[in-house]
Write a protein that holds these residues in place. Structure first.
Motif, PDB file in Angstrom:
ATOM      1  N   ASN A   1      19.457  22.316  -0.115  1.00  0.00           N
ATOM      2  CA  ASN A   1      19.399  23.251   1.009  1.00  0.00           C
ATOM      3  C   ASN A   1      18.067  23.989   1.026  1.00  0.00           C
ATOM      4  O   ASN A   1      17.457  24.186   2.088  1.00  0.00           O
ATOM      5  CB  ASN A   1      20.564  24.236   0.922  1.00  0.00           C
ATOM      6  N   ALA A   2      17.594  24.377  -0.149  1.00  0.00           N
ATOM      7  CA  ALA A   2      16.310  25.101  -0.228  1.00  0.00           C
ATOM      8  C   ALA A   2      15.132  24.166   0.019  1.00  0.00           C
ATOM      9  O   ALA A   2      14.198  24.509   0.750  1.00  0.00           O
ATOM     10  CB  ALA A   2      16.177  25.766  -1.588  1.00  0.00           C
ATOM     11  N   LEU A   3      15.163  22.974  -0.584  1.00  0.00           N
ATOM     12  CA  LEU A   3      14.023  22.069  -0.471  1.00  0.00           C
ATOM     13  C   LEU A   3      13.905  21.452   0.918  1.00  0.00           C
ATOM     14  O   LEU A   3      12.801  21.102   1.358  1.00  0.00           O
ATOM     15  CB  LEU A   3      14.119  20.971  -1.533  1.00  0.00           C
ATOM     16  N   ALA A   4      15.041  21.322   1.617  1.00  0.00           N
ATOM     17  CA  ALA A   4      15.000  20.773   2.977  1.00  0.00           C
ATOM     18  C   ALA A   4      14.226  21.684   3.911  1.00  0.00           C
ATOM     19  O   ALA A   4      13.729  21.237   4.959  1.00  0.00           O
ATOM     20  CB  ALA A   4      16.423  20.570   3.497  1.00  0.00           C
ATOM     21  N   GLN A   5      14.105  22.947   3.552  1.00  0.00           N
ATOM     22  CA  GLN A   5      13.400  23.920   4.377  1.00  0.00           C
ATOM     23  C   GLN A   5      11.984  24.190   3.880  1.00  0.00           C
ATOM     24  O   GLN A   5      11.313  25.091   4.362  1.00  0.00           O
ATOM     25  CB  GLN A   5      14.192  25.235   4.398  1.00  0.00           C
TER      26      GLN A   5
ATOM     27  N   ARG B   1       9.413  15.654   1.306  1.00  0.00           N
ATOM     28  CA  ARG B   1      10.308  14.645   1.874  1.00  0.00           C
ATOM     29  C   ARG B   1      11.478  14.524   0.902  1.00  0.00           C
ATOM     30  O   ARG B   1      11.322  14.081  -0.223  1.00  0.00           O
ATOM     31  CB  ARG B   1       9.603  13.307   2.026  1.00  0.00           C
ATOM     32  N   LEU B   2      12.647  14.959   1.333  1.00  0.00           N
ATOM     33  CA  LEU B   2      13.801  15.084   0.450  1.00  0.00           C
ATOM     34  C   LEU B   2      14.723  13.879   0.568  1.00  0.00           C
ATOM     35  O   LEU B   2      15.075  13.445   1.667  1.00  0.00           O
ATOM     36  CB  LEU B   2      14.569  16.360   0.794  1.00  0.00           C
ATOM     37  N   LEU B   3      15.125  13.352  -0.585  1.00  0.00           N
ATOM     38  CA  LEU B   3      16.136  12.304  -0.666  1.00  0.00           C
ATOM     39  C   LEU B   3      17.328  12.853  -1.436  1.00  0.00           C
ATOM     40  O   LEU B   3      17.163  13.421  -2.527  1.00  0.00           O
ATOM     41  CB  LEU B   3      15.590  11.063  -1.381  1.00  0.00           C
ATOM     42  N   ILE B   4      18.507  12.715  -0.868  1.00  0.00           N
ATOM     43  CA  ILE B   4      19.730  13.239  -1.470  1.00  0.00           C
ATOM     44  C   ILE B   4      20.513  12.063  -2.039  1.00  0.00           C
ATOM     45  O   ILE B   4      20.963  11.188  -1.299  1.00  0.00           O
ATOM     46  CB  ILE B   4      20.557  14.000  -0.422  1.00  0.00           C
TER      47      ILE B   4
ATOM     48  N   PRO C   1      21.301  29.520 -11.131  1.00  0.00           N
ATOM     49  CA  PRO C   1      20.853  28.393 -11.957  1.00  0.00           C
ATOM     50  C   PRO C   1      19.935  27.412 -11.235  1.00  0.00           C
ATOM     51  O   PRO C   1      19.263  26.603 -11.873  1.00  0.00           O
ATOM     52  CB  PRO C   1      22.174  27.708 -12.343  1.00  0.00           C
ATOM     53  N   CYS C   2      19.898  27.473  -9.903  1.00  0.00           N
ATOM     54  CA  CYS C   2      19.075  26.541  -9.118  1.00  0.00           C
ATOM     55  C   CYS C   2      17.628  27.003  -8.973  1.00  0.00           C
ATOM     56  O   CYS C   2      16.770  26.230  -8.535  1.00  0.00           O
ATOM     57  CB  CYS C   2      19.682  26.359  -7.725  1.00  0.00           C
ATOM     58  N   GLY C   3      17.353  28.253  -9.310  1.00  0.00           N
ATOM     59  CA  GLY C   3      16.047  28.833  -9.034  1.00  0.00           C
ATOM     60  C   GLY C   3      14.888  28.111  -9.686  1.00  0.00           C
ATOM     61  O   GLY C   3      13.822  27.938  -9.067  1.00  0.00           O
ATOM     62  N   ALA C   4      15.052  27.676 -10.926  1.00  0.00           N
ATOM     63  CA  ALA C   4      13.937  27.035 -11.631  1.00  0.00           C
ATOM     64  C   ALA C   4      13.573  25.702 -10.998  1.00  0.00           C
ATOM     65  O   ALA C   4      12.387  25.410 -10.779  1.00  0.00           O
ATOM     66  CB  ALA C   4      14.288  26.845 -13.101  1.00  0.00           C
ATOM     67  N   ALA C   5      14.579  24.872 -10.705  1.00  0.00           N
ATOM     68  CA  ALA C   5      14.297  23.563 -10.108  1.00  0.00           C
ATOM     69  C   ALA C   5      13.620  23.723  -8.752  1.00  0.00           C
ATOM     70  O   ALA C   5      12.684  22.975  -8.419  1.00  0.00           O
ATOM     71  CB  ALA C   5      15.595  22.762  -9.972  1.00  0.00           C
ATOM     72  N   ILE C   6      14.088  24.692  -7.965  1.00  0.00           N
ATOM     73  CA  ILE C   6      13.480  24.933  -6.654  1.00  0.00           C
ATOM     74  C   ILE C   6      12.027  25.381  -6.813  1.00  0.00           C
ATOM     75  O   ILE C   6      11.115  24.850  -6.156  1.00  0.00           O
ATOM     76  CB  ILE C   6      14.281  25.992  -5.876  1.00  0.00           C
ATOM     77  N   ALA C   7      11.806  26.350  -7.690  1.00  0.00           N
ATOM     78  CA  ALA C   7      10.453  26.885  -7.878  1.00  0.00           C
ATOM     79  C   ALA C   7       9.493  25.817  -8.392  1.00  0.00           C
ATOM     80  O   ALA C   7       8.349  25.710  -7.922  1.00  0.00           O
ATOM     81  CB  ALA C   7      10.489  28.072  -8.831  1.00  0.00           C
TER      82      ALA C   7
END
Length: 400
Positions: free
Chosen positions: A53-57, A62-65, A353-359
């Motif tokens: 959700n964060a990376l799509a924005q 280019r995001l692959l799920i 817990p998602c903050g590090a991967a997003i950053a």
């Protein structure tokens, strides 16, 4: 080596994408070429979907799920406003992962499909072989610490590989690093998490329940001592509006990483607990049965308790918190204690817990330099970096 694999390897080594022709590239294809392709494995899971959700924005990505269920992956992609083709079927246990990564043109892999306690490094090895960066949200002590065995391979391929990109040890180490300069001698790091009503994903619960009642070591007063999962019951006074919560001892990467990272520290402990006091005490009692040998494991209870916790969610506090407590000598030589807290409301705690991967993913997409090699996720982000990835949520720190 199959021809298409060789072609992709050559393309990565020359900094070009395969599948394009020089001088015959449309504007859309050129834009896609200039984007950083990130594959989230487990992208429709509890943490994976939040990361997606964060990376799509995020511009430049280019995001692959990815996941074993293509229908669910495509549904998440479409729900995020992406093309359905950006939701793909991929199995973290497949033997052709490296070829899949190359064929998809993946620049970075984020692995969220836990539990990690019984996994090997097959996904990370495949990413390295494909010349892609690798990030995971592992919370298994041995798994996170052991990622360093891939360091030579990652350096040779000039990729960034890290494990434990989550609250522990990424955020917890960032907090310690922030305040370390205030101490002439740091003696103790005690930290913990009290969750809100929104229970973690089933994989996370399985990872925790796997060691409930079972022994593990931690450093206390300069000696390695044995404790047991979810025992050592205590009640921690979080700041309002969270209040007091029951916590139990947990086996986490910090217990082995922090004594290495902060020489001279004599005590490192970590505790965690549920928002529901009856729920926490039930797991504590079941863990006692494991300690006494009356149960071999409470792992079979993970599924039923996960379902019950989701049903009880409306009746439990939506607020959770994290604390890091540091003790030692201040710069003036006098005893000093600093307490840092992070408070989440509106059931936004699971985003932490998602903050590090997003950053980290956003840094890679911006072309910021991250070290080549394989390492636990410590010293890679500041507290500010971490929390910037969570600014859309009701998550606030209370600095020491």
């Amino acid at each position: 080596m199959p021809l298409f694999v060789a072609a992709h390897v050559i393309a990565r080594n020359t900094g070009q994408r395969t599948g394009s022709r020089t001088g015959d590239v449309s504007g859309a294809n050129l834009q896609q070429q200039n984007m950083h392709t990130i594959l989230v494995i487990g992208g429709y899971g509890f943490f994976g979907e939040r990361i997606c959700n964060a990376l799509a924005q995020t511009a430049g990505i280019r995001l692959l799920i990815g996941g074993r269920n293509a229908t669910r992956a495509r549904a998440v992609a479409e729900g995020l406003g992406l093309q359905s083709s950006q939701g793909i079927a991929i199995d973290a246990r497949a033997t052709d992962l490296m070829q899949r990564f190359l064929k998809l043109g993946v620049d970075s892999v984020i692995h969220t499909a836990g539990p990690f306690q019984n996994q090997d490094y097959a996904v990370a090895r495949a990413a390295i072989a494909a010349g892609a960066n690798y990030i995971d949200l592992a919370d298994g002590r041995d798994f996170v610490a052991g990622i360093e065995q891939l360091d030579t391979a990652a350096r040779e391929r000039r990729v960034f590989v890290t494990s434990g990109a989550s609250s522990l040890p990424a955020l917890s180490s960032a907090v310690v690093d922030r305040y370390l300069s205030r101490f002439s001698r740091l003696d103790s790091i005690r930290h913990g998490i009290g969750s809100g009503a929104r229970s973690p994903g089933l994989a996370t619960m399985q990872g925790v329940f796997g060691y409930c009642g079972r022994p593990f070591c931690r450093l206390v007063e300069g000696h390695w001592q044995t404790t047991r999962g979810w025992l050592d019951l205590q009640r921690y006074p979080f700041p309002e509006p969270v209040g007091k919560r029951f916590l139990g001892s947990c086996d986490v990467p910090d217990l082995v990483l922090f004594p290495r990272r902060y020489p001279g520290v004599r005590t490192v402990t970590f505790h965690a607990g549920f928002a529901s006091a009856p729920g926490h005490l039930f797991v504590w009692a079941a863990s006692q049965l494991v300690r006494l040998g009356l149960l071999s494991s409470i792992l079979p209870l993970a599924g039923p308790l996960h379902a019950i916790s989701r049903w009880l969610e409306p009746f439990v506090s939506d607020k959770g918190a994290m604390f890091v407590s540091l003790e030692g000598l201040g710069l003036d030589g006098k005893p000093q204690k600093l307490d840092w807290h992070l408070v989440a409301a509106k059931n936004h705690g699971p985003h932490i817990p998602c903050g590090a991967a997003i950053a980290l993913a956003q840094k890679l997409a911006r072309g910021e330099a991250l070290p080549h090699g394989a390492m636990p996720c410590v010293g890679l982000l500041t507290v500010e970096d971490y929390l910037a990835a969570l600014r859309r949520f009701d998550i606030h720190e209370m600095p020491a």
